[in-house]
Write an enzyme that holds these catalytic residues in place. Structure first.
Site, PDB file in Angstrom:
ATOM      1  N   GLY A  44       0.825  -1.200   0.000  1.00 51.21           N
ATOM      2  CA  GLY A  44       0.000   0.000   0.000  1.00 51.21           C
ATOM      3  C   GLY A  44       0.859   1.249   0.000  1.00 51.21           C
ATOM      4  N   ASN A  87      -5.870  -5.328   7.892  1.00 53.46           N
ATOM      5  CA  ASN A  87      -5.671  -5.751   6.510  1.00 53.46           C
ATOM      6  C   ASN A  87      -6.820  -6.663   6.119  1.00 53.46           C
ATOM      7  OD1 ASN A  87      -3.465  -8.138   4.872  1.00 53.46           O
ATOM      8  ND2 ASN A  87      -4.646  -6.503   3.964  1.00 53.46           N
ATOM      9  N   TYR A  90       0.923 -12.879  -6.678  1.00 45.92           N
ATOM     10  CA  TYR A  90       1.378 -11.525  -6.970  1.00 45.92           C
ATOM     11  C   TYR A  90       1.679 -10.659  -5.752  1.00 45.92           C
ATOM     12  CZ  TYR A  90       1.181  -6.644  -8.471  1.00 45.92           C
ATOM     13  OH  TYR A  90       1.461  -5.319  -8.658  1.00 45.92           O
TER      14      TYR A  90
END
Length: 522
Positions: A76, A150, A295
């Site tokens: 982030g 999160n 990813y």
């Protein structure tokens, strides 16, 4: 200089209320300005919501969290914050921007204490506004609490309405504050019981760290959607320092040893009495996000008990077994395709080459040339190595195709550099459905694989061939014999019932007229 919000910091006023009163409430706040000039590249990678970090028992806890957040910056880049506690006070500083932009030496000095939690954020729920940056600090009936989260809650609308009827006053539009408000309104006798009771009421994905004046808590949702690991810094002259982080790569800068993962449905408490744990929920099937391995996570992290580098290399090997093609070079799309490309090249016995070079210093703003350059945004970030590609049959490896526009530009770039053939291989299955568990996924109508066949996508991106890794192949590549994975973005089958049906219906021309919703499940 980033604009900062100080809460509970000695000698610095807390402007939270004035932000609310002056019309800067996050429900009305505008998003932070983006690039001064758009690149025309409207096919960004999927974005993770955030990363969390916590440290208990260190004389420079804020600095330790700062280092951990620096390692988690890839999760982030929109906002960041650190809260500290010293047994008496709980201070919180947060701002918009990168960790290194916000936390200068002067700012870190304003955060004393041997306990700290931190957060780096990309927003999915709640506007991109200063008040929505985390940690969120709330002075409640249970005392001062700070939380960093999160994930994404999927029943927040019902919970928020219920809490507001009970008199809750929300400072933010973030779903993370709902957890704190549930704790504040819990009728449980102890704080630990109140936290356990509150976590049992929320549905969706959450890995959280929380802090009071004298304790730190860490917890994961019962299905284990998002990662959270616990580590330890060995101290020869006193008690060990306990740390928590979204990824184990954050431990390396701190010289912390990975100890274990926080288990799904587990609540861990760290206090002067040591580390204690309780299972607040059980009996749920584990559905950890498989895209962390594809990813999101850094290759040097250990996620869900498995090294990401190992999973990605095996994805590439499996991809070569499933869809091999004669070629001269294997070329990754940097940086996300590198590890899978190494596995593919090794399995196929084809040379691996960095045929695309990434510019790592592209800032947030840039000035386009006066004369419009075709595919300027991609050219700014990537540049082909012509002498490697010219006259060659090239296999391009990437981790995903979302809208397809960037893939088409990259294929054109490689072909424009003289490649004789361009074969695109993707190290995961086609993404056909949005995520509701903390990933910024486009709606179904914008996902190219939800609307086109593989052959139609191949034609659109102008590759000679296109192949994706199969779902079975992906699960085999990430299999450790213990972890169950959420693959809803590839299947459309969601592990929770709180899902917007409008988002998961097949794409069709009258999409905007569909208003179906799931009936609330009591």
């Amino acid at each position: 200089m980033s604009r900062l919000l100080y809460q509970g910091v000695e000698g610095v006023p807390d402007i939270s209320e004035s932000l609310l009163q002056n019309g800067s409430h996050p429900e009305r706040a505008q998003r932070v300005e983006g690039p001064a000039v758009s690149s025309g590249d409207e096919d960004p990678k999927l974005k993770e919501e955030c990363g969390v970090m916590a440290v208990y028992g260190h004389p420079e806890a804020a600095r330790q969290v700062y280092l951990g957040l620096y390692a988690l910056q890839h999760r982030g880049q929109e906002s960041a914050g650190i809260a500290t506690a010293n047994g008496q006070n709980l201070s919180n500083i947060k701002g918009m921007g990168l960790v290194s932009e916000i936390f200068t030496e002067d700012v870190l000095r304003k955060l004393p204490g041997e306990m700290a939690i931190g957060h780096t954020r990309y927003s999915t729920t709640g506007d991109s506004a200063l008040l929505n940056a985390q940690p969120i600090r709330v002075d409640s009936t249970k005392g001062l609490i700070a939380i960093a989260h999160n994930g994404n809650l999927v029943n927040l609308g019902n919970l928020r309405a219920k809490l507001e009827r009970a008199g809750a006053y929300f400072q933010t539009t973030s779903d993370s504050e709902i957890i704190v408000q549930l704790i504040a309104h819990s009728k449980a006798g102890t704080l630990v019981d109140a936290i356990a009771d509150s976590l049992g009421q929320v549905e969706g994905a959450f890995s959280i760290v929380m802090m009071t004046r004298d304790r730190i808590f860490a917890a994961r949702d019962p299905r284990g959607f998002r990662p959270l690991s616990m580590g330890r810094i060995r101290n020869a002259d006193g008690p060990d320092t306990i740390v928590f982080a979204s990824e184990t790569c954050a431990f390396d800068l701190l010289r912390a040893e990975y100890e274990r993962d926080v288990q799904p449905g587990e609540l861990v408490m760290v206090s002067a009495d040591g580390v204690t744990s309780r299972q607040y929920a059980s009996g749920f099937q584990q559905t950890s996000c498989i895209f962390e391995h594809v990813y999101f996570a850094r290759p040097d992290s250990r996620i869900y008990g498995r090294w990401v580098q190992q999973s990605r290399e095996e994805m590439g090997r499996q991809l070569a077994r499933e869809s091999g093609v004669p070629a001269d070079l294997v070329v990754p799309v940097p940086d996300s395709g590198v590890t899978a490309a190494l596995g593919y090249a090794a399995e196929a016995d084809i040379p691996f080459r960095f045929g695309l070079i990434r510019n790592h210093y592209v800032g947030r703003t840039f000035i386009e040339p006066e004369q419009k350059v075709r595919d300027f945004g991609v050219k700014l970030k990537l540049n082909p190595v012509r002498n490697l590609l010219e006259g060659k049959r090239v296999i391009l490896i990437d981790d995903s195709i979302i809208r397809g526009t960037t893939s088409r530009k990259i294929v054109r770039m490689v072909r424009g550099a003289g490649a004789k053939e361009v074969h695109l291989r993707i190290s995961c299955p086609p993404t056909i459905s949005p995520c509701f568990y903390g990933v910024d996924t486009p709606s179904k109508r914008d996902l190219i694989a939800a609307n086109k066949s593989v052959e139609e996508i191949r034609q659109y991106i102008e590759a000679d061939t296109l192949a994706y890794l199969s779902l079975d192949g992906l699960e085999q590549a990430c299999n450790d014999g213990q972890t169950g994975y959420c693959t809803s973005c590839y299947t459309g089958n969601y592990p929770t019932q709180w899902v917007d049906v409008d988002e998961i219906l097949p794409a069709r021309s009258d999409r905007y007229e569909i208003q179906l919703k799931l009936t609330e499940v009591n």
